[in-house]
Design an enzyme around this catalytic site. Structure first.
Site, mmCIF file in Angstrom:
data_model
loop_
_atom_site.group_PDB
_atom_site.id
_atom_site.type_symbol
_atom_site.label_atom_id
_atom_site.label_comp_id
_atom_site.label_asym_id
_atom_site.label_seq_id
_atom_site.Cartn_x
_atom_site.Cartn_y
_atom_site.Cartn_z
ATOM 1 N N ARG A 1 -3.764 7.138 -34.948
ATOM 2 C CA ARG A 1 -4.054 7.318 -33.526
ATOM 3 C C ARG A 1 -4.733 8.645 -33.225
ATOM 4 O O ARG A 1 -5.616 8.713 -32.363
ATOM 5 C CB ARG A 1 -2.768 7.172 -32.713
ATOM 6 N N ASP B 1 4.332 5.529 -15.394
ATOM 7 C CA ASP B 1 4.138 5.632 -16.833
ATOM 8 C C ASP B 1 3.629 7.028 -17.153
ATOM 9 O O ASP B 1 3.017 7.694 -16.302
ATOM 10 C CB ASP B 1 3.149 4.578 -17.337
#
Length: 276
Positions: A37, A143
């Site tokens: 990532r 979030d």
């Protein structure tokens, strides 16, 4: 041979930054995931290795830190995931609220870790036809990841995303594109959903209390101390007898006497529970 060098010290430094920022624990078994990532960030900034990236990150936190956290956090979701939660909401919680809140006519639900929006929209679809129009029903969707939050707010999904939804649900709540490849949430559904970026480990700006909080597949990434603190904060944020839903692989220890375990990762706040 990997494209970029990531030393043991680099990984430990990354893990410390992530834990301090949002409480997510990155064990050694997450090393490959972290590499894959963050390699994109190293590549994008045309750096030679992870050490250079960490130096860049520390010098440019205002510009890079959000992208760093966004790259690490996991966002896997779907509409009506763990359907037993929505059945319980429909058949147990809503009738209770219609009775207990019939004077105030106010309902508040929090999707804590809403990812790309499928959860809060599933909540909105479930609640839409169950309360009279005179009721004030609102859903807070938060979030940590600003990228998925933007996608959630846009409310545009692929045909694969909505696969499995009933045709009548699609027709009522989605606008289908001419080519049939995308589906957009209709304005009448998202008008009572409020999307906000929030780090669960920091201060919560919300003043009122909630009837239901969903924090599903979030606390699995936290250590026990962080989980325990979060559960107490959720208890404080719930109305008396309010509900907390966790994800299918998550649980709460018996030491949390402020909650009653209802099974299937559903918990109810004990009436007048004492929290700190």
């Amino acid at each position: 041979m990997k494209e970029f060098l990531c030393t043991d010290k680099d990984f430990k430094d990354i893990a410390a930054l992530v834990y301090n920022a949002c409480g997510i624990v990155l064990g050694e078994h997450k090393r490959e995931m972290v590499y894959s990532r963050l390699a994109r960030r190293v590549r994008e900034h045309r750096l030679k290795n992870f050490s250079e990236y960490l130096a860049y990150l520390n010098s440019n936190k205002d510009k890079e830190f959000d992208a760093f956290i966004n790259a690490i956090t996991t966002n896997l979701t779907s509409f009506f995931r763990e359907p037993h939660h929505f059945e319980f909401l429909k058949h147990t919680i809503v009738p209770q609220l219609l009775n207990s809140n019939k004077v105030a006519k106010r309902v508040r639900v929090w999707s804590a870790g809403c990812s790309t929006g499928e959860e809060p929209y599933s909540l909105a679809i479930t609640l839409a036809d169950l309360f009279p129009s005179s009721w004030d029903v609102k859903i807070l969707a938060t979030d940590l990841d600003s990228n998925v939050l933007a996608k959630a707010q846009a409310g545009i999904y692929t045909a694969a995303n909505v696969n499995g939804l009933e045709d009548k649900t699609l027709k009522k709540w989605f606008l289908k594109s001419k080519d049939g490849h995308t589906y957009k949430i209709k304005p009448k559904l998202n008008k009572n959903i409020f999307f906000k970026r929030l780090n669960l480990l920091q201060d919560w700006p919300m003043q009122g209390q909630f009837d239901l909080i969903l924090c599903r597949n979030v606390v699995i990434y936290f250590d026990k101390e962080t989980k325990d603190t979060l559960f107490k904060r959720y208890a404080n944020a719930l109305n008396n007898s309010g509900y907390l839903f966790l994800g299918h692989s998550e649980s709460m220890g018996k030491e949390h006497s402020e909650f009653k375990n209802l099974g299937k990762t559903m918990y109810q706040k004990q009436h007048n529970a004492r929290t700190v």
